[in-house]
Design a protein around this motif. Structure first.
Motif, PDB file in Angstrom:
ATOM      1  N   MET A   1       0.843  -1.188   0.000  1.00 12.92           N
ATOM      2  CA  MET A   1       0.000   0.000   0.000  1.00 12.92           C
ATOM      3  C   MET A   1       0.889   1.253   0.000  1.00 12.92           C
ATOM      4  SD  MET A   1      -2.849   1.286   2.794  1.00 12.92           S
ATOM      5  CE  MET A   1      -2.380   0.032   3.899  1.00 12.92           C
ATOM      6  N   SER A  27      -8.359   0.011  22.313  1.00 19.34           N
ATOM      7  CA  SER A  27      -7.112  -0.575  21.806  1.00 19.34           C
ATOM      8  C   SER A  27      -5.919   0.287  22.230  1.00 19.34           C
ATOM      9  CB  SER A  27      -7.209  -0.688  20.277  1.00 19.34           C
ATOM     10  OG  SER A  27      -5.961  -0.906  19.711  1.00 19.34           O
ATOM     11  N   ALA A  28      -6.075   1.628  22.153  1.00 13.39           N
ATOM     12  CA  ALA A  28      -4.973   2.529  22.529  1.00 13.39           C
ATOM     13  C   ALA A  28      -4.631   2.396  24.009  1.00 13.39           C
ATOM     14  CB  ALA A  28      -5.347   3.977  22.196  1.00 13.39           C
ATOM     15  N   LEU A 128      -4.362   6.934  19.845  1.00 11.55           N
ATOM     16  CA  LEU A 128      -3.940   6.559  18.488  1.00 11.55           C
ATOM     17  C   LEU A 128      -4.022   5.042  18.401  1.00 11.55           C
ATOM     18  CD1 LEU A 128      -2.523   6.896  15.693  1.00 11.55           C
ATOM     19  CD2 LEU A 128      -0.342   6.834  16.900  1.00 11.55           C
ATOM     20  N   ALA A 129      -4.727   4.539  17.404  1.00  5.77           N
ATOM     21  CA  ALA A 129      -4.766   3.080  17.200  1.00  5.77           C
ATOM     22  C   ALA A 129      -5.092   2.782  15.741  1.00  5.77           C
ATOM     23  CB  ALA A 129      -5.810   2.422  18.101  1.00  5.77           C
ATOM     24  N   VAL A 130      -4.532   1.665  15.276  1.00  8.21           N
ATOM     25  CA  VAL A 130      -4.723   1.207  13.899  1.00  8.21           C
ATOM     26  C   VAL A 130      -5.180  -0.251  13.975  1.00  8.21           C
ATOM     27  CG1 VAL A 130      -3.432   0.634  11.767  1.00  8.21           C
ATOM     28  CG2 VAL A 130      -3.024   2.817  12.931  1.00  8.21           C
ATOM     29  N   GLN A 134      -3.769  -4.010   9.725  1.00  8.98           N
ATOM     30  CA  GLN A 134      -3.307  -2.919   8.846  1.00  8.98           C
ATOM     31  C   GLN A 134      -2.050  -2.232   9.386  1.00  8.98           C
ATOM     32  OE1 GLN A 134      -4.653  -2.252   5.978  1.00  8.98           O
ATOM     33  NE2 GLN A 134      -6.691  -3.154   6.065  1.00  8.98           N
ATOM     34  N   ARG A 135      -1.491  -2.753  10.472  1.00  8.21           N
ATOM     35  CA  ARG A 135      -0.325  -2.077  11.067  1.00  8.21           C
ATOM     36  C   ARG A 135       0.938  -2.270  10.222  1.00  8.21           C
ATOM     37  NH1 ARG A 135      -1.873  -3.869  17.266  1.00  8.21           N
ATOM     38  NH2 ARG A 135      -3.833  -2.743  17.269  1.00  8.21           N
ATOM     39  N   GLN A 137       2.155  -0.254   7.947  1.00  7.10           N
ATOM     40  CA  GLN A 137       2.059   0.217   6.553  1.00  7.10           C
ATOM     41  C   GLN A 137       2.037   1.742   6.482  1.00  7.10           C
ATOM     42  OE1 GLN A 137      -0.612  -2.455   4.032  1.00  7.10           O
ATOM     43  NE2 GLN A 137      -1.646  -2.453   6.001  1.00  7.10           N
ATOM     44  N   GLY A 138       2.328   2.386   7.606  1.00  5.63           N
ATOM     45  CA  GLY A 138       2.413   3.845   7.589  1.00  5.63           C
ATOM     46  C   GLY A 138       1.123   4.563   7.983  1.00  5.63           C
ATOM     47  N   ILE A 139       0.078   3.827   8.390  1.00  5.58           N
ATOM     48  CA  ILE A 139      -1.202   4.478   8.730  1.00  5.58           C
ATOM     49  C   ILE A 139      -1.054   5.288  10.028  1.00  5.58           C
ATOM     50  CG2 ILE A 139      -3.635   4.084   9.351  1.00  5.58           C
ATOM     51  CD1 ILE A 139      -3.405   1.516   7.510  1.00  5.58           C
ATOM     52  N   SER A 141       1.647   6.591  11.220  1.00  2.00           N
ATOM     53  CA  SER A 141       2.468   7.767  10.901  1.00  2.00           C
ATOM     54  C   SER A 141       1.639   8.852  10.246  1.00  2.00           C
ATOM     55  CB  SER A 141       3.559   7.396   9.891  1.00  2.00           C
ATOM     56  OG  SER A 141       4.619   6.823  10.545  1.00  2.00           O
ATOM     57  N   VAL A 163       2.534   7.415  26.769  1.00  3.57           N
ATOM     58  CA  VAL A 163       2.625   6.069  26.197  1.00  3.57           C
ATOM     59  C   VAL A 163       3.001   5.084  27.302  1.00  3.57           C
ATOM     60  CG1 VAL A 163       5.024   6.504  25.436  1.00  3.57           C
ATOM     61  CG2 VAL A 163       3.717   4.693  24.340  1.00  3.57           C
ATOM     62  N   ALA A 170       4.904   1.725  19.743  1.00  2.00           N
ATOM     63  CA  ALA A 170       4.423   3.114  19.752  1.00  2.00           C
ATOM     64  C   ALA A 170       5.571   4.069  20.095  1.00  2.00           C
ATOM     65  CB  ALA A 170       3.275   3.260  20.739  1.00  2.00           C
ATOM     66  N   LEU A 173       7.655   4.668  17.090  1.00  2.00           N
ATOM     67  CA  LEU A 173       6.948   5.533  16.139  1.00  2.00           C
ATOM     68  C   LEU A 173       7.078   7.008  16.566  1.00  2.00           C
ATOM     69  CD1 LEU A 173       4.853   5.831  13.761  1.00  2.00           C
ATOM     70  CD2 LEU A 173       3.069   5.578  15.466  1.00  2.00           C
ATOM     71  N   TYR A 174       6.862   7.281  17.863  1.00  2.00           N
ATOM     72  CA  TYR A 174       6.924   8.670  18.331  1.00  2.00           C
ATOM     73  C   TYR A 174       8.356   9.207  18.231  1.00  2.00           C
ATOM     74  CZ  TYR A 174       2.409   7.169  20.191  1.00  2.00           C
ATOM     75  OH  TYR A 174       1.140   6.649  20.317  1.00  2.00           O
TER      76      TYR A 174
HETATM   77  C1  LIG Z   1       1.170   2.145  17.555  1.00  2.00           C
HETATM   78  C2  LIG Z   1       0.347   1.957  16.285  1.00  2.00           C
HETATM   79  C3  LIG Z   1      -0.766   2.999  16.262  1.00  2.00           C
HETATM   80  C4  LIG Z   1       1.246   2.178  15.073  1.00  2.00           C
HETATM   81  O1  LIG Z   1       0.432   2.156  13.901  1.00  2.00           O
HETATM   82  P1  LIG Z   1       1.036   1.666  12.486  1.00  2.00           P
HETATM   83  O2  LIG Z   1       0.029   1.989  11.456  1.00  2.00           O
HETATM   84  O3  LIG Z   1       1.489   0.269  12.588  1.00  2.00           O
HETATM   85  O4  LIG Z   1       2.280   2.650  12.382  1.00  2.00           O
HETATM   86  P2  LIG Z   1       3.284   2.788  11.151  1.00  2.00           P
HETATM   87  O5  LIG Z   1       2.970   1.753  10.135  1.00  2.00           O
HETATM   88  O6  LIG Z   1       3.249   4.210  10.715  1.00  2.00           O
HETATM   89  O7  LIG Z   1       4.663   2.520  11.837  1.00  2.00           O
HETATM   90  C5  LIG Z   1       4.920   1.253  12.461  1.00  2.00           C
HETATM   91  C6  LIG Z   1       6.130   0.583  11.836  1.00  2.00           C
HETATM   92  O8  LIG Z   1       5.827   0.190  10.496  1.00  2.00           O
HETATM   93  C7  LIG Z   1       6.874   0.660   9.641  1.00  2.00           C
HETATM   94  N1  LIG Z   1       6.286   1.063   8.365  1.00  2.00           N
HETATM   95  C8  LIG Z   1       5.663   2.218   8.101  1.00  2.00           C
HETATM   96  N2  LIG Z   1       5.266   2.240   6.808  1.00  2.00           N
HETATM   97  C9  LIG Z   1       5.619   1.048   6.273  1.00  2.00           C
HETATM   98  C10 LIG Z   1       5.467   0.467   5.004  1.00  2.00           C
HETATM   99  N3  LIG Z   1       4.869   1.117   3.991  1.00  2.00           N
HETATM  100  N4  LIG Z   1       5.928  -0.796   4.836  1.00  2.00           N
HETATM  101  C11 LIG Z   1       6.528  -1.468   5.850  1.00  2.00           C
HETATM  102  N5  LIG Z   1       6.708  -0.954   7.078  1.00  2.00           N
HETATM  103  C12 LIG Z   1       6.267   0.279   7.279  1.00  2.00           C
HETATM  104  C13 LIG Z   1       7.418   1.859  10.332  1.00  2.00           C
HETATM  105  O9  LIG Z   1       8.759   2.104   9.912  1.00  2.00           O
HETATM  106  C14 LIG Z   1       7.347   1.442  11.740  1.00  2.00           C
HETATM  107  O10 LIG Z   1       8.455   0.645  12.027  1.00  2.00           O
HETATM  108  P3  LIG Z   1       9.182   0.743  13.428  1.00  2.00           P
HETATM  109  O11 LIG Z   1       8.271   0.012  14.385  1.00  2.00           O
HETATM  110  O12 LIG Z   1      10.464   0.046  13.234  1.00  2.00           O
HETATM  111  O13 LIG Z   1       9.293   2.199  13.791  1.00  2.00           O
HETATM  112  C15 LIG Z   1      -0.248   0.519  16.184  1.00  2.00           C
HETATM  113  O14 LIG Z   1       0.778  -0.406  16.395  1.00  2.00           O
HETATM  114  C16 LIG Z   1      -1.378   0.255  17.170  1.00  2.00           C
HETATM  115  O15 LIG Z   1      -2.546   0.545  16.899  1.00  2.00           O
HETATM  116  N6  LIG Z   1      -1.037  -0.340  18.334  1.00  2.00           N
HETATM  117  C17 LIG Z   1      -2.051  -0.651  19.366  1.00  2.00           C
HETATM  118  C18 LIG Z   1      -2.561   0.613  20.019  1.00  2.00           C
HETATM  119  C19 LIG Z   1      -1.433   1.442  20.594  1.00  2.00           C
HETATM  120  O16 LIG Z   1      -0.498   0.913  21.173  1.00  2.00           O
HETATM  121  N7  LIG Z   1      -1.551   2.770  20.446  1.00  2.00           N
HETATM  122  C20 LIG Z   1      -0.582   3.721  20.968  1.00  2.00           C
HETATM  123  C21 LIG Z   1      -0.977   4.119  22.334  1.00  2.00           C
HETATM  124  S1  LIG Z   1       0.108   5.382  22.971  1.00  2.00           S
END
Ligand SMILES: CC(C)(COP(=O)(O)OP(=O)(O)OC[C@H]1O[C@@H](n2cnc3c(N)ncnc32)[C@H](O)[C@@H]1OP(=O)(O)O)[C@@H](O)C(=O)NCCC(=O)NCCS
Length: 215
Positions: A1, A27-28, A128-130, A134-135, A137-139, A141, A163, A170, A173-174
């Protein structure tokens, strides 16, 4: 994606989106809010979500969509907005769960004080939660970037988030987005921290600090 497949938009005041909000909020917090509110958690939160001017309102939230399906959520507000927010909306919808919620809040009051302490100029990221599937993939971010744009538009000077100390994904990511740890709870160094406050000065622009306008 690719990043262009992900759309970020303002949340709307509908019950369906309120249920999504409740689920992402839970989830968050790693399931913490369902425990706090009990069996009626989704009903209480989704109804409160429909109301304006409080921290769990649709007004605070942005959703991420892929192919027209919601896949993630972020919410937040300024310190000034928090001061003006109504503090009794959830109570109004809690009904017979009111006593349970009040008791648990009293038990966790020191932690809640840490979570709800904001400096002037802060824009606070509340949830923040995804979707799990779908995690990575940059959502996350893209949601964070969109809320940062909103924070800049309010002239906030600092982006802030709490956090769980064990939430390495997480935290990474931050950090990648320019956040650094500034405080911990419990504050005593005798025990390991449960929660970390991370902040980012909004004068700092990090890699990927360009986002599309929110639809
Ligand atoms: C924390 C959370 C929101 C991150 O969401 P996400 O969509 O997976 O975030 P991203 O995809 O932008 O980034 C996650 C990782 O994927 C990597 N990534 C981003 N885009 C990518 C892509 N196109 N292809 C492959 N990997 C990718 C990032 O580099 C990052 O890697 P890292 O962990 O080494 O830093 C998600 O894990 C989540 O919902 N967790 C449960 C709830 C939670 O903990 N919320 C935070 C409370 S403070």
């Amino acid at each position: 994606m690719s990043q262009s497949d992900i759309t970020i938009r303002q949340a709307r005041p509908t019950l369906d989106e309120g249920l999504k909000f409740a689920s992402y909020m839970n989830s968050a917090s790693n399931g913490g809010f369902a425990k706090l509110f009990g069996k009626r958690f989704e009903e209480i939160i989704s109804n409160a979500y429909l109301e304006p001017n409080h921290d769990l309102s649709y007004e605070t939230a942005l959703f991420a969509e892929v192919d027209g399906t919601i896949v993630g959520m972020i919410s937040g507000y300024t310190a000034e907005q928090y001061q003006a927010f109504s503090k009794d909306v959830v109570k109004r919808f809690a009904g017979r769960s009111k006593l349970r919620i009040a008791l648990i809040y009293a038990m966790i009051a020191p932690m809640m004080r840490f979570l709800h302490t904001y400096d002037d100029g802060d824009f606070y990221v509340e949830f923040l939660a995804v979707d799990e599937a779908q995690r990575g993939q940059g959502i996350g971010s893209k949601l964070l970037q969109a809320l940062e744009d909103r924070a800049r538009a309010t002239q906030s000077t600092q982006f802030a988030i709490d956090v769980a100390a064990h939430n390495k994904v997480a935290r990474r990511l931050y950090e990648r987005h320019g956040f650094a740890m500034v405080a911990r709870w419990p504050r005593t160094r005798i025990v390991s921290p449960n929660i970390l406050r991370m902040t980012k000065p909004l004068s700092l622009r990090t890699q990927g600090s360009t986002s599309d306008a929110v639809n």
